[in-house]
Scaffold this active site. Structure first.
Site, PDB file in Angstrom:
ATOM      1  N   THR B  54       0.831  -1.200   0.000  1.00  8.39           N
ATOM      2  CA  THR B  54       0.000   0.000   0.000  1.00  8.39           C
ATOM      3  C   THR B  54       0.866   1.250   0.000  1.00  8.39           C
ATOM      4  OG1 THR B  54      -1.760  -1.149   1.166  1.00  8.39           O
ATOM      5  CG2 THR B  54      -1.768   1.243   1.331  1.00  8.39           C
ATOM      6  N   THR B 139       0.857  -4.775   3.870  1.00  3.55           N
ATOM      7  CA  THR B 139       0.683  -5.046   5.296  1.00  3.55           C
ATOM      8  C   THR B 139       0.039  -6.403   5.581  1.00  3.55           C
ATOM      9  OG1 THR B 139      -1.395  -3.820   5.238  1.00  3.55           O
ATOM     10  CG2 THR B 139       0.567  -2.628   5.961  1.00  3.55           C
TER      11      THR B 139
END
Lengths: 346, 374
Positions: B54, B139
């Protein structure tokens, strides 16, 4: 080599499962119980009484007799330091406790020490010991949230686990430990976080070092701040400590408390906020100022502004622990920069 | 014109020029950058390695913090990070390196990627000019990748995993601060010897114990039970703990090149969980199975029967607990059932450790030792 050492340590820690029937072939580790009092040594009039239980006290002999399982894990002796609730634990008791523990741990055949303590200020005495005990041998502070007489009392298992932890070679060099509720916590970082629940002792943000599980005493973490054998503080010749007080900050706090503590002879003050004028008046009289915080987690960061005003940052120590460290620091120096170094290292 | 207003004007002009490419908006452009020392050679050299994530994604508009990325959407390249964060030059000599998987998506990463990156991390760490390494990662699985590196990279130098919960271009994006702090941690001498680290949201965690605990909040990564080991605070990077379990230079798996690992799968326990999923894992060639048990580590009776069948064909079974806290303990009953306690590892990490253990042997005593030590 390392592998076999780790394996043998694991086996040593696995003692409880083997327990009872087999008489130990080797001498059990010598653990001394230093009792100061607290809920763990208090009796209530009936077994549902979980508050205001001041109906009797339990001495160290009764505490040990109540827990015959201790015989399987350690050779337990005791010294009674006091039998008071933790609000009554004072400098005199703390100094005597530290000297007695140091004398015990200096003996070549002692394995560790366990301290019983009321939970309200347990973390303060534990942190004090963490800074003045002169040994790598385990020192474990233990208490209970429910009195000796209560249904579902937590004291006996806490005490059993505290003795196991003190008897375990894996606990060496970890600094002073706090054991309740199956968790092994570091004295420096742990605080009482709840008035009545049994999961009250927590190291906010940082967590416990390990667990006293049934299969083994297990560690995941080692503290990195200076303690015990790496500490520069020495109370062996001291009979008292400099007065340090704490003020709480809130809206419209006007500095009255600061002036009053200075008038009462405080050599240092731990603040959770600031009243600039009162702080200047205190500093003019040579009082050292440490900035802590009332939030319970996170650090007071060091800043150029704070340093220029001779204000010492308490790092992430809560006020009651910053007070302990400042008292000991003042036995060595009055220099704010030197005391800031101590707050950065301990 | 005040100096602040002047800088705002310059900033606004920059925005007009840069409009087509969205850089991070949340860095206050009116603040003076940290001083860059005259002798930049004195700064530590930090490798900033991208494995994507991300933090390497763009979303438009800037309120889009859930549906960013995807095929054909431009990514954030490592040089964009350096461009957007000129402050990095004040704390380190940053060398960028791109190790993104072809699709730049965490979910498409395979063991090949981990093996390649582990090999590269071993090479970089051996270079005396390099002080530390920062690795960005999506993540969702970064805790697994970080744990694999914790076991297989042979170095005392800091290796710091970092990501973000919001895309690099998102409003109030956490990426820039996380990345800046990760470089600070990697440059910190105190970070040495603590194993592979994870730094996000100003917390420093260990690769072994860190876990993603929230799908979208920025305070998602926690050392469940055992907590963080330090903080990346505005004034300094501070450590309070060191991990005691074996890692990096003390790991028997470190520095070796595992081009492939034995297949190990995870079975989840829940009320009425059937045994046939475990049978299917064995039929597909699994050499080990991690059972994510209920409570203190229990399986259903059909799973227990299937576990016995699996063990009869040489499969090693490790038990973890779905409680997200606490340990699976070594009990007489579990020993009798030849089940290896997974300690307090999450099943996805127990899987990695079991894969590495099985490269040595299927000997239960050895696998148990490994789970006690790592």
């Amino acid at each position: 080599m390392i592998r076999s050492l780790l394996l043998s340590l694991t086996l040593l820690c696995a003692a409880p499962l083997a327990s009872a029937q087999n008489a130990p072939a080797v001498a059990l580790p010598k653990v001394k119980l230093f009792t100061t009092g607290g809920t763990i040594q208090s009796k209530g009039a009936h077994r549902q009484k979980l508050m205001e239980y001041s109906d009797g006290k339990v001495g160290p002999a009764e505490l040990i007799a109540d827990l015959p399982e201790l015989k399987d894990i350690a050779d337990v002796s005791y010294t009674e330091i006091s039998n008071v609730g933790s609000p009554s634990v004072n400098t005199e008791i703390q100094l005597r406790l530290a000297k007695e523990i140091n004398a015990w741990l200096a003996l070549p055949d002692s394995a560790g020490a366990v301290v019983t303590h009321g939970t309200a200020t347990l973390e303060e005495t534990a942190f004090f010991l963490n800074l003045v005990v002169k040994s790598d041998k385990p020192v474990v502070v233990v208490g209970a949230m429910r009195p000796f007489t209560a249904v579902s009392r937590d004291g006996p298992f806490n005490l059993y686990n505290a003795v196991r932890t003190a008897a375990s070679p894996t606990s060496r060099g970890m600094g002073v430990l706090i054991v309740l509720n199956d968790e092994i916590n570091a004295a420096r970082d742990t605080t009482k976080s709840n008035t009545y629940r049994m999961e009250t002792f927590v190291a906010r943000d940082l967590g416990p070092l390990g667990y006293t599980d049934s299969d083994q005493i297990v560690y995941y973490r080692k503290p990195t701040y200076r303690h015990t054998t790496r500490s520069e503080f020495d109370v062996s010749t001291l009979t008292t400590l400099p007065r340090v007080d704490v003020t709480y900050d809130y809206q419209e706090q006007d500095g009255t408390a600061i002036d009053a503590f200075v008038a009462a002879g405080a050599k240092g003050l731990v603040l959770t906020g600031s009243n600039a004028d009162a702080v200047k008046r205190a500093q003019a009289k040579g009082v050292l100022i440490v900035n802590s915080d009332r939030k319970g987690a996170g650090r007071v960061v060091e800043s150029a502004k704070g340093a220029s005003q001779n204000r010492i940052s308490a790092d992430n120590l809560p006020p009651q622990k910053a007070r302990i460290l400042l008292r000991l620091a003042l036995t060595r120096t009055q220099d704010p920069k030197e005391i800031q170094r101590m707050f950065n290292e301990y | 014109m005040t100096s602040v207003a002047y800088h705002r004007c310059i900033a606004a002009a920059c925005w007009l020029l840069l409009a087509p490419v969205a850089h991070a908006q949340e860095i206050p452009t009116y603040a003076p950058p940290p001083p860059i020392p005259a002798d930049t050679q004195a700064l530590p050299t930090i490798v900033l390695m991208s494995m994507g994530g991300t933090i390497a994604s763009r979303g438009t508009p800037r309120l889009n913090i859930t549906n960013y990325g995807g095929k054909g959407v431009p990514r954030v390249d490592p040089q964009d990070w350096v461009h957007d964060l000129p402050e990095l030059a004040g704390i380190a000599n940053v060398i960028i390196e791109d190790q993104r998987a072809p699709q730049d998506r965490t979910s498409s990463e395979t063991h090949e990627d981990f093996a390649r990156v582990a090999k590269r991390l071993n090479q970089l760490a051996a270079d005396p000019r390099i002080a530390g390494i920062v690795v960005t990662h999506g993540t969702n699985t970064m805790a697994e990748t970080a744990y694999y590196m914790n076991l297989t990279v042979n170095t005392d130098k800091p290796i710091v995993f970092v990501g973000s919960q919001r895309p690099w271009t998102g409003l109030s994006g956490d990426g820039p601060r996380n990345l800046y702090d990760a470089v600070r941690v990697a440059a910190s001498p105190e970070a040495r010897g603590k194993g592979v680290l994870h730094a996000m949201n100003q917390f420093i965690n260990t690769a072994r114990d860190v876990d993603k605990t929230s799908a979208y909040r920025v305070n998602t990564f926690k050392g469940v039970d055992v907590g963080a080991i330090g903080f990346a605070d505005p004034d300094r990077v501070r450590f309070y703990r060191e991990p005691v379990r074996r890692h990096t230079t003390q790991s028997e798996f470190a520095g070796k090149d595992y081009s492939s690992l034995p297949p190990v799968e995870v079975a989840y326990a829940y009320r009425d969980a059937p045994g046939y999923l475990i049978d299917a894992m064995v039929a597909h060639g699994a050499k080990g199975i991690v059972v994510e048990g209920t409570g203190a580590g229990s399986a259903t009776s059909s799973q227990t029967e299937a576990i016995k069948r699996a063990q009869a064909s040489g499969v090693v079974v490790v038990m973890t607990a779905r409680t997200d806290g606490g340990r699976v303990q070594d009990t007489p009953r579990r020993r009798e059932a030849l089940i290896v306690p997974g300690d307090n590892l999450k099943p996805e990490k127990a899987r990695i450790l079991l894969q590495l253990a099985l490269t040595q042997s299927s000997d239960l005593a050895n696998v148990t030792r490994i789970f006690n030590e790592y």
